[in-house]
Each structure stands twice: as structure tokens, then as C-alpha cells.
Design a protein around this motif. Structure first.
Motif, mmCIF file in Angstrom:
data_model
loop_
_atom_site.group_PDB
_atom_site.id
_atom_site.type_symbol
_atom_site.label_atom_id
_atom_site.label_comp_id
_atom_site.label_asym_id
_atom_site.label_seq_id
_atom_site.Cartn_x
_atom_site.Cartn_y
_atom_site.Cartn_z
ATOM 1 N N LEU A 115 0.830 -1.211 0.000
ATOM 2 C CA LEU A 115 0.000 0.000 0.000
ATOM 3 C C LEU A 115 0.865 1.263 0.000
ATOM 4 O O LEU A 115 0.497 2.279 -0.586
ATOM 5 N N VAL A 116 1.994 1.176 0.670
ATOM 6 C CA VAL A 116 2.908 2.317 0.741
ATOM 7 C C VAL A 116 3.831 2.354 -0.468
ATOM 8 O O VAL A 116 3.987 3.389 -1.120
ATOM 9 N N GLU A 117 4.431 1.213 -0.787
ATOM 10 C CA GLU A 117 5.493 1.198 -1.791
ATOM 11 C C GLU A 117 4.976 1.176 -3.223
ATOM 12 O O GLU A 117 5.678 1.603 -4.132
ATOM 13 N N GLN A 118 3.748 0.670 -3.433
ATOM 14 C CA GLN A 118 3.181 0.657 -4.777
ATOM 15 C C GLN A 118 2.137 1.749 -4.982
ATOM 16 O O GLN A 118 1.983 2.268 -6.084
ATOM 17 N N HIS A 119 1.411 2.082 -3.924
ATOM 18 C CA HIS A 119 0.290 3.014 -4.074
ATOM 19 C C HIS A 119 0.490 4.334 -3.325
ATOM 20 O O HIS A 119 -0.423 5.152 -3.296
ATOM 21 N N ASN A 120 1.660 4.507 -2.695
ATOM 22 C CA ASN A 120 2.028 5.792 -2.078
ATOM 23 C C ASN A 120 0.904 6.338 -1.205
ATOM 24 O O ASN A 120 0.483 7.495 -1.327
ATOM 25 N N ILE A 121 0.444 5.505 -0.274
ATOM 26 C CA ILE A 121 -0.761 5.849 0.475
ATOM 27 C C ILE A 121 -0.530 6.891 1.568
ATOM 28 O O ILE A 121 -1.460 7.586 1.969
ATOM 29 N N LEU A 122 0.703 7.031 2.046
ATOM 30 C CA LEU A 122 0.942 7.926 3.184
ATOM 31 C C LEU A 122 0.562 9.381 2.905
ATOM 32 O O LEU A 122 -0.126 10.002 3.724
ATOM 33 N N PRO A 123 0.960 9.988 1.772
ATOM 34 C CA PRO A 123 0.519 11.366 1.513
ATOM 35 C C PRO A 123 -1.006 11.481 1.391
ATOM 36 O O PRO A 123 -1.587 12.494 1.780
ATOM 37 N N VAL A 124 -1.645 10.439 0.849
ATOM 38 C CA VAL A 124 -3.111 10.450 0.730
ATOM 39 C C VAL A 124 -3.744 10.464 2.114
ATOM 40 O O VAL A 124 -4.683 11.217 2.384
ATOM 41 N N VAL A 125 -3.207 9.631 3.019
ATOM 42 C CA VAL A 125 -3.730 9.594 4.386
ATOM 43 C C VAL A 125 -3.545 10.948 5.062
ATOM 44 O O VAL A 125 -4.455 11.455 5.727
ATOM 45 N N GLN A 126 -2.372 11.536 4.902
ATOM 46 C CA GLN A 126 -2.114 12.838 5.521
ATOM 47 C C GLN A 126 -3.099 13.895 5.033
ATOM 48 O O GLN A 126 -3.631 14.684 5.827
ATOM 49 N N GLN A 127 -3.341 13.916 3.737
ATOM 50 C CA GLN A 127 -4.258 14.903 3.179
ATOM 51 C C GLN A 127 -5.684 14.668 3.653
ATOM 52 O O GLN A 127 -6.375 15.593 4.089
ATOM 53 N N LYS A 128 -6.129 13.420 3.580
ATOM 54 C CA LYS A 128 -7.516 13.123 3.924
ATOM 55 C C LYS A 128 -7.765 13.195 5.428
ATOM 56 O O LYS A 128 -8.865 13.552 5.872
ATOM 57 N N ALA A 129 -6.757 12.876 6.214
ATOM 58 C CA ALA A 129 -6.908 13.005 7.665
ATOM 59 C C ALA A 129 -7.144 14.454 8.055
ATOM 60 O O ALA A 129 -7.901 14.750 8.990
ATOM 61 N N SER A 130 -6.510 15.379 7.341
ATOM 62 C CA SER A 130 -6.721 16.808 7.618
ATOM 63 C C SER A 130 -8.140 17.241 7.297
ATOM 64 O O SER A 130 -8.613 18.274 7.781
ATOM 65 N N GLN A 131 -8.851 16.424 6.486
ATOM 66 C CA GLN A 131 -10.244 16.696 6.128
ATOM 67 C C GLN A 131 -11.219 15.921 7.011
ATOM 68 O O GLN A 131 -12.422 15.959 6.792
ATOM 69 N N GLY A 132 -10.700 15.202 7.997
ATOM 70 C CA GLY A 132 -11.555 14.479 8.935
ATOM 71 C C GLY A 132 -11.827 13.027 8.599
ATOM 72 O O GLY A 132 -12.589 12.364 9.299
ATOM 73 N N VAL A 133 -11.209 12.504 7.541
ATOM 74 C CA VAL A 133 -11.397 11.098 7.184
ATOM 75 C C VAL A 133 -10.707 10.228 8.230
ATOM 76 O O VAL A 133 -9.589 10.516 8.657
ATOM 77 N N LYS A 134 -11.382 9.132 8.638
ATOM 78 C CA LYS A 134 -10.839 8.250 9.670
ATOM 79 C C LYS A 134 -10.125 7.053 9.039
ATOM 80 O O LYS A 134 -10.603 6.484 8.068
ATOM 81 N N PHE A 135 -8.993 6.690 9.639
ATOM 82 C CA PHE A 135 -8.206 5.556 9.161
ATOM 83 C C PHE A 135 -7.890 4.633 10.336
ATOM 84 O O PHE A 135 -7.476 5.098 11.406
#
Length: 247
Positions: A115-135
């Protein structure tokens, strides 16, 4: 955004956009714009034919049609598609599901490093977490008996433990975000679960096979969905006994 759901459904059906254009009797450029053009939705007859061709409901392919009186309602089936292996799940589907999360994303894995190495999920989580999305991330405890046994079964002794350590290191970069929770577990992993709002990928595990070699169910949440509820209850049971990672 381009229609990644339609792109993934066409690929999953073993077709190309040229095949779709030929079967519907339209110009390939027109069919191509159904995927690449922002918000481009085919005419009703073409939508019906595409839906039948790829075996996926119109509302799944074009969610904005859900309230239209001219659109056939979703059939009462939770199964969107069955992939023969995780490796067969289109890259674009993972991308679309991750990018489209608006409320909650849940992950249950031992490693999930891809998820991190192929889909680069960390920046997506950071952005969406700032919008209130729960992970919620549930990853394995590399010292647990279940992980050791799994590594021996699949012939990756030490390798699985290393991947888990790497994933925990990756997740430490987002664990302090207010809407992100990371926990570790030592349960037997019968299935890896990836929940994106009302979409769920279930990667079953067969004895001796690597995760990428095992089938994946793509499910959607329905009011009467027993399969969805069964898997998410399983997720919650693991979550309750898992240990929070230090931030």
C-alpha cells in the motif's frame, strides 16, 4: 477525475476499450472519453449495454446516477467482482478506491507494505486526515506465534517479519494524526481486509500460498448485506484485542 471504476471493470472483464466500442457500435474515441473525460457519462442505452457487458451495475460504474429515476436500481448482490488473485486486481482500482475515500478506511493485514510502496498511500492519508477522514490500520506483531507460523507456511521465514517491521516504520509517520489509529495484532489472518467507505476488498488466504496469489472478493455495502457484516464484525473483533502503536 477519470472513471477508474469503469476502466477497472472493463479490464476485469478481459476487454479493451476498443472491444467495448466495437460491441456497442461506437467510435473508439467516444468510448475512450467515457473513461478519460471528467464527468462524461454515456447515453442511457450505452450505459445499459456497458453494464451488461462487464457484469457490473450502472450505479457502481456511475455513482451520480443513484438518484435518477431512469436508472435501474442496484441488484441485491454484494459481490462486485471476483479476482483470481490479488495480483489480478487492477492497479487503477486500488488507486481509485484509495483516492475516493471520504469517510473511513480500514485495513487488516500482517504487512500490507504494498500500500505504501506501490500506491504511495501515506501522503493520501495525511491529506484526507486533515479533512476528517478516519483511518484504522491493523498490522501484524512480528513476534507473535501467528506471524511465525504464517511465514513458515509460505516459505518466507524472516521475510514476513521484516516486511511487517517496515510497514510499522512507515505507519509511524502518520500514527500521530488525530484521525489515524494504528494497532498490532497476533491473530491468525484468515483474510486481509481493505475497506474504503462502502467498498471492501477481501483477500482470502490459502495454506502455503502468498497473499498476492490468493483470490480477492470485491464487495459493496448494502442495507441487507450479510457478507459485508460478517467480514467487518471479524475486523472489529481483531481491533478490540489489538494493541495500540505508540505515537
Amino acid at each position: 477525475m477519470p472513471n477508474e471504476r469503469l476502466r477497472a471493470a472493463i479490464r476485469a472483464a478481459g476487454l479493451t476499450i476498443e472491444n467495448v466500442a466495437e460491441k456497442l457500435g461506437v467510435d473508439p474515441k467516444t468510448a475512450g472519453r467515457w473513461i478519460t473525460a471528467d464527468g462524461r457519462i454515456p447515453h442511457r442505452a450505452n450505459r445499459r449495454d456497458i453494464s451488461k457487458l462487464v457484469g457490473v451495475d450502472e450505479v457502481h460504474l456511475w455513482p451520480s446516477l443513484a438518484e435518477s429515476l431512469h436508472t435501474k436500481p442496484n441488484t441485491e448482490t454484494e459481490l462486485v467482482h471476483l479476482y483470481p488473485s490479488r495480483s489480478a486486481v487492477p492497479f487503477s482500482l486500488w488507486t481509485e478506491l484509495i483516492a475516493s475515500v471520504e469517510h473511513q478506511m480500514d485495513v487488516l493485514v500482517f504487512s500490507g507494505q504494498f500500500l505504501v510502496e506501490q500506491h504511495n498511500i501515506l501522503p493520501v492519508v495525511q491529506q484526507k486526515a486533515s479533512q476528517g477522514v478516519k483511518f484504522r490500520f491493523l498490522v501484524g506483531d512480528e513476534t507473535s506465534t501467528a506471524v511465525t507460523q504464517r511465514a513458515m507456511e509460505e516459505g518466507t521465514t524472516g521475510g514476513l517479519q521484516g516486511r511487517i517491521q517496515m510497514m510499522r516504520r512507515y505507519l509511524s509517520e502518520i500514527a500521530d494524526l488525530s484521525t489515524v489509529e494504528v494497532r498490532t495484532h497476533g491473530t491468525i489472518l484468515y483474510n486481509s481486509l481493505y475497506r474504503f467507505d462502502d467498498q471492501l476488498l477481501v483477500n482470502g488466504h490459502a495454506f502455503g500460498a502468498l497473499a498476492g496469489q490468493n483470490p480477492v472478493l470485491h464487495l459493496r455495502q448494502l442495507p441487507s448485506g450479510l457478507i459485508w457484516d460478517n467480514y467487518m464484525r471479524s475486523y472489529d473483533r481483531v481491533w478490540e484485542q489489538a494493541l495500540p502503536e505508540p505515537t
